[in-house]
Scaffold this motif. Structure first.
Motif, PDB file in Angstrom:
ATOM      1  N   GLN A 174       0.840  -1.196   0.000  1.00  0.00           N
ATOM      2  CA  GLN A 174       0.000   0.000   0.000  1.00  0.00           C
ATOM      3  C   GLN A 174       0.877   1.248   0.000  1.00  0.00           C
ATOM      4  O   GLN A 174       1.825   1.363   0.782  1.00  0.00           O
ATOM      5  CB  GLN A 174      -0.935   0.005   1.203  1.00  0.00           C
ATOM      6  N   PHE A 175       0.554   2.171  -0.914  1.00  0.00           N
ATOM      7  CA  PHE A 175       1.296   3.411  -1.121  1.00  0.00           C
ATOM      8  C   PHE A 175       0.352   4.595  -1.011  1.00  0.00           C
ATOM      9  O   PHE A 175      -0.862   4.445  -1.171  1.00  0.00           O
ATOM     10  CB  PHE A 175       1.883   3.449  -2.545  1.00  0.00           C
ATOM     11  N   PRO A 176       0.901   5.807  -0.832  1.00  0.00           N
ATOM     12  CA  PRO A 176       0.061   6.984  -1.038  1.00  0.00           C
ATOM     13  C   PRO A 176      -0.300   7.010  -2.529  1.00  0.00           C
ATOM     14  O   PRO A 176       0.534   6.668  -3.369  1.00  0.00           O
ATOM     15  CB  PRO A 176       0.976   8.164  -0.701  1.00  0.00           C
ATOM     16  N   ALA A 177      -1.510   7.359  -2.866  1.00  0.00           N
ATOM     17  CA  ALA A 177      -1.927   7.357  -4.276  1.00  0.00           C
ATOM     18  C   ALA A 177      -1.344   8.562  -5.009  1.00  0.00           C
ATOM     19  O   ALA A 177      -1.444   9.693  -4.528  1.00  0.00           O
ATOM     20  CB  ALA A 177      -3.445   7.369  -4.387  1.00  0.00           C
ATOM     21  N   PRO A 178      -0.728   8.312  -6.166  1.00  0.00           N
ATOM     22  CA  PRO A 178      -0.310   9.442  -7.007  1.00  0.00           C
ATOM     23  C   PRO A 178      -1.554  10.207  -7.476  1.00  0.00           C
ATOM     24  O   PRO A 178      -2.672   9.677  -7.417  1.00  0.00           O
ATOM     25  CB  PRO A 178       0.387   8.766  -8.187  1.00  0.00           C
ATOM     26  N   PRO A 179      -1.405  11.425  -7.978  1.00  0.00           N
ATOM     27  CA  PRO A 179      -2.565  12.175  -8.474  1.00  0.00           C
ATOM     28  C   PRO A 179      -3.313  11.383  -9.555  1.00  0.00           C
ATOM     29  O   PRO A 179      -2.712  10.559 -10.258  1.00  0.00           O
ATOM     30  CB  PRO A 179      -1.948  13.444  -9.062  1.00  0.00           C
ATOM     31  N   ALA A 180      -4.582  11.656  -9.700  1.00  0.00           N
ATOM     32  CA  ALA A 180      -5.412  10.954 -10.693  1.00  0.00           C
ATOM     33  C   ALA A 180      -4.866  11.151 -12.105  1.00  0.00           C
ATOM     34  O   ALA A 180      -5.061  10.295 -12.977  1.00  0.00           O
ATOM     35  CB  ALA A 180      -6.854  11.437 -10.608  1.00  0.00           C
ATOM     36  N   SER A 181      -4.169  12.233 -12.337  1.00  0.00           N
ATOM     37  CA  SER A 181      -3.611  12.488 -13.668  1.00  0.00           C
ATOM     38  C   SER A 181      -2.416  11.583 -13.982  1.00  0.00           C
ATOM     39  O   SER A 181      -2.024  11.447 -15.138  1.00  0.00           O
ATOM     40  CB  SER A 181      -3.186  13.957 -13.779  1.00  0.00           C
ATOM     41  N   THR A 182      -1.841  10.949 -12.968  1.00  0.00           N
ATOM     42  CA  THR A 182      -0.715  10.036 -13.178  1.00  0.00           C
ATOM     43  C   THR A 182      -1.260   8.677 -13.605  1.00  0.00           C
ATOM     44  O   THR A 182      -1.982   8.029 -12.854  1.00  0.00           O
ATOM     45  CB  THR A 182       0.129   9.888 -11.890  1.00  0.00           C
ATOM     46  N   THR A 183      -0.928   8.270 -14.813  1.00  0.00           N
ATOM     47  CA  THR A 183      -1.464   7.005 -15.349  1.00  0.00           C
ATOM     48  C   THR A 183      -0.397   5.926 -15.492  1.00  0.00           C
ATOM     49  O   THR A 183      -0.715   4.790 -15.811  1.00  0.00           O
ATOM     50  CB  THR A 183      -2.106   7.238 -16.727  1.00  0.00           C
ATOM     51  N   GLU A 184       0.879   6.281 -15.224  1.00  0.00           N
ATOM     52  CA  GLU A 184       1.946   5.297 -15.361  1.00  0.00           C
ATOM     53  C   GLU A 184       3.042   5.603 -14.356  1.00  0.00           C
ATOM     54  O   GLU A 184       3.447   6.755 -14.193  1.00  0.00           O
ATOM     55  CB  GLU A 184       2.510   5.338 -16.787  1.00  0.00           C
ATOM     56  N   VAL A 185       3.503   4.558 -13.647  1.00  0.00           N
ATOM     57  CA  VAL A 185       4.601   4.690 -12.700  1.00  0.00           C
ATOM     58  C   VAL A 185       5.578   3.537 -12.919  1.00  0.00           C
ATOM     59  O   VAL A 185       5.225   2.519 -13.523  1.00  0.00           O
ATOM     60  CB  VAL A 185       4.119   4.691 -11.229  1.00  0.00           C
ATOM     61  N   SER A 186       6.761   3.689 -12.401  1.00  0.00           N
ATOM     62  CA  SER A 186       7.742   2.614 -12.422  1.00  0.00           C
ATOM     63  C   SER A 186       7.715   1.961 -11.044  1.00  0.00           C
ATOM     64  O   SER A 186       7.901   2.634 -10.027  1.00  0.00           O
ATOM     65  CB  SER A 186       9.135   3.168 -12.716  1.00  0.00           C
ATOM     66  N   PHE A 187       7.447   0.654 -11.009  1.00  0.00           N
ATOM     67  CA  PHE A 187       7.463  -0.095  -9.755  1.00  0.00           C
ATOM     68  C   PHE A 187       8.885  -0.574  -9.534  1.00  0.00           C
ATOM     69  O   PHE A 187       9.472  -1.210 -10.408  1.00  0.00           O
ATOM     70  CB  PHE A 187       6.501  -1.288  -9.825  1.00  0.00           C
ATOM     71  N   GLN A 188       9.456  -0.262  -8.365  1.00  0.00           N
ATOM     72  CA  GLN A 188      10.831  -0.655  -8.074  1.00  0.00           C
ATOM     73  C   GLN A 188      10.901  -1.367  -6.733  1.00  0.00           C
ATOM     74  O   GLN A 188      10.278  -0.935  -5.754  1.00  0.00           O
ATOM     75  CB  GLN A 188      11.739   0.578  -8.079  1.00  0.00           C
ATOM     76  N   LEU A 189      11.653  -2.477  -6.719  1.00  0.00           N
ATOM     77  CA  LEU A 189      11.839  -3.291  -5.517  1.00  0.00           C
ATOM     78  C   LEU A 189      13.296  -3.722  -5.503  1.00  0.00           C
ATOM     79  O   LEU A 189      13.792  -4.218  -6.525  1.00  0.00           O
ATOM     80  CB  LEU A 189      10.907  -4.513  -5.570  1.00  0.00           C
ATOM     81  N   PRO A 190      14.008  -3.525  -4.388  1.00  0.00           N
ATOM     82  CA  PRO A 190      15.415  -3.926  -4.355  1.00  0.00           C
ATOM     83  C   PRO A 190      15.606  -5.377  -4.806  1.00  0.00           C
ATOM     84  O   PRO A 190      14.811  -6.251  -4.453  1.00  0.00           O
ATOM     85  CB  PRO A 190      15.795  -3.764  -2.874  1.00  0.00           C
ATOM     86  N   THR A 191      16.631  -5.624  -5.579  1.00  0.00           N
ATOM     87  CA  THR A 191      17.025  -6.904  -6.192  1.00  0.00           C
ATOM     88  C   THR A 191      16.141  -7.301  -7.379  1.00  0.00           C
ATOM     89  O   THR A 191      16.342  -8.345  -7.960  1.00  0.00           O
ATOM     90  CB  THR A 191      17.101  -8.095  -5.191  1.00  0.00           C
ATOM     91  N   PHE A 192      15.163  -6.478  -7.747  1.00  0.00           N
ATOM     92  CA  PHE A 192      14.285  -6.743  -8.894  1.00  0.00           C
ATOM     93  C   PHE A 192      14.495  -5.671  -9.957  1.00  0.00           C
ATOM     94  O   PHE A 192      14.819  -4.533  -9.638  1.00  0.00           O
ATOM     95  CB  PHE A 192      12.806  -6.724  -8.468  1.00  0.00           C
ATOM     96  N   GLU A 193      14.266  -6.047 -11.207  1.00  0.00           N
ATOM     97  CA  GLU A 193      14.307  -5.070 -12.294  1.00  0.00           C
ATOM     98  C   GLU A 193      13.066  -4.175 -12.190  1.00  0.00           C
ATOM     99  O   GLU A 193      11.996  -4.650 -11.802  1.00  0.00           O
ATOM    100  CB  GLU A 193      14.268  -5.782 -13.659  1.00  0.00           C
ATOM    101  N   PRO A 194      13.172  -2.891 -12.529  1.00  0.00           N
ATOM    102  CA  PRO A 194      11.986  -2.024 -12.504  1.00  0.00           C
ATOM    103  C   PRO A 194      10.930  -2.531 -13.508  1.00  0.00           C
ATOM    104  O   PRO A 194      11.263  -3.121 -14.519  1.00  0.00           O
ATOM    105  CB  PRO A 194      12.516  -0.663 -12.942  1.00  0.00           C
ATOM    106  N   ALA A 195       9.683  -2.289 -13.197  1.00  0.00           N
ATOM    107  CA  ALA A 195       8.585  -2.676 -14.081  1.00  0.00           C
ATOM    108  C   ALA A 195       7.632  -1.498 -14.230  1.00  0.00           C
ATOM    109  O   ALA A 195       7.363  -0.780 -13.265  1.00  0.00           O
ATOM    110  CB  ALA A 195       7.841  -3.879 -13.501  1.00  0.00           C
ATOM    111  N   THR A 196       7.135  -1.295 -15.441  1.00  0.00           N
ATOM    112  CA  THR A 196       6.195  -0.222 -15.697  1.00  0.00           C
ATOM    113  C   THR A 196       4.799  -0.678 -15.306  1.00  0.00           C
ATOM    114  O   THR A 196       4.361  -1.767 -15.681  1.00  0.00           O
ATOM    115  CB  THR A 196       6.218   0.178 -17.185  1.00  0.00           C
TER     116      THR A 196
END
Length: 190
Positions: free
Chosen positions: A164-186
């Motif tokens: 669970q994260f704070p929600a980005p603004p409604a206008s944000t439709t794409e983020v990069s998910f990042q987790l240590p030891t993992f490749e980033p994912a769109t």
């Protein structure tokens, strides 16, 4: 023999008999089979016990992050709620041929999060357009609002997870998910 003493004796015998009957009935009461008892330790065990999601209904895949040692994190749900939170749900799968421990690094390096065991507390969402980074939320004791108690995942098995994260603004439709030891994912947000 005095009738008063006989009556008192019978009354006392009736009270004792009723008390024994009540105690006996309470001791024989069994939990209902349709509602198993849940304790904190059984809830934690089920969170860390590897399981395969039911294959009854098709699951949408929003993003897949590939990690070390054959781990894959699949995100199936990203829901914004009215309280201003974004909850991600998915599964952490061990695609290797042997059981592996979830890397400790996925919990990040924040002192408060380290106290609470292996979790996905190191995850972040990066909004490139808005130039913001969102961290996993914490409760007042510093526990990350994500799956905790992750341990060994058997070969080919998966564990259901949430973050669970704070929600980005409604206008944000794409983020990069990042987790240590993992490749980033769109991750596309609706």
């Amino acid at each position: 023999m005095d009738v008063r003493y006989v009556r008192k004796g019978l009354a006392s015998l009736a009270v004792v008999s009723m008390a024994l009957l009540v105690v006996g009935c309470a001791a024989e009461e069994k939990p209902k089979a349709d509602k198993p008892a849940t304790t904190a330790s059984s809830a934690q065990t089920s969170a860390s016990t590897p399981s395969t999601p039911p294959s009854e209904e098709p699951t949408e895949i929003l993003a897949i992050a590939k990690g070390q040692d054959g781990f894959e994190l699949t995100i199936n749900s990203a829901v914004r709620d009215a309280g201003g939170f974004l909850t991600l749900k998915g599964s952490l799968k061990n695609t290797s041929e042997k059981g592996r421990a979830v890397p400790d690094n996925v919990r990040g390096d924040e002192t408060e999060v380290l106290k609470h065991g292996t979790s996905l507390g190191g995850a972040t969402l990066v909004d490139g357009a808005g130039k913001k980074r969102y961290y996993v939320l914490r409760d007042t004791d510093g526990r990350p609002l994500t799956t905790t108690g992750l341990g060994i995942v058997s070969a080919g098995r998966s564990v259901d997870v949430f973050l669970q994260f704070p929600a980005p603004p409604a206008s944000t439709t794409e983020v990069s998910f990042q987790l240590p030891t993992f490749e980033p994912a769109t991750l596309k947000l609706s």
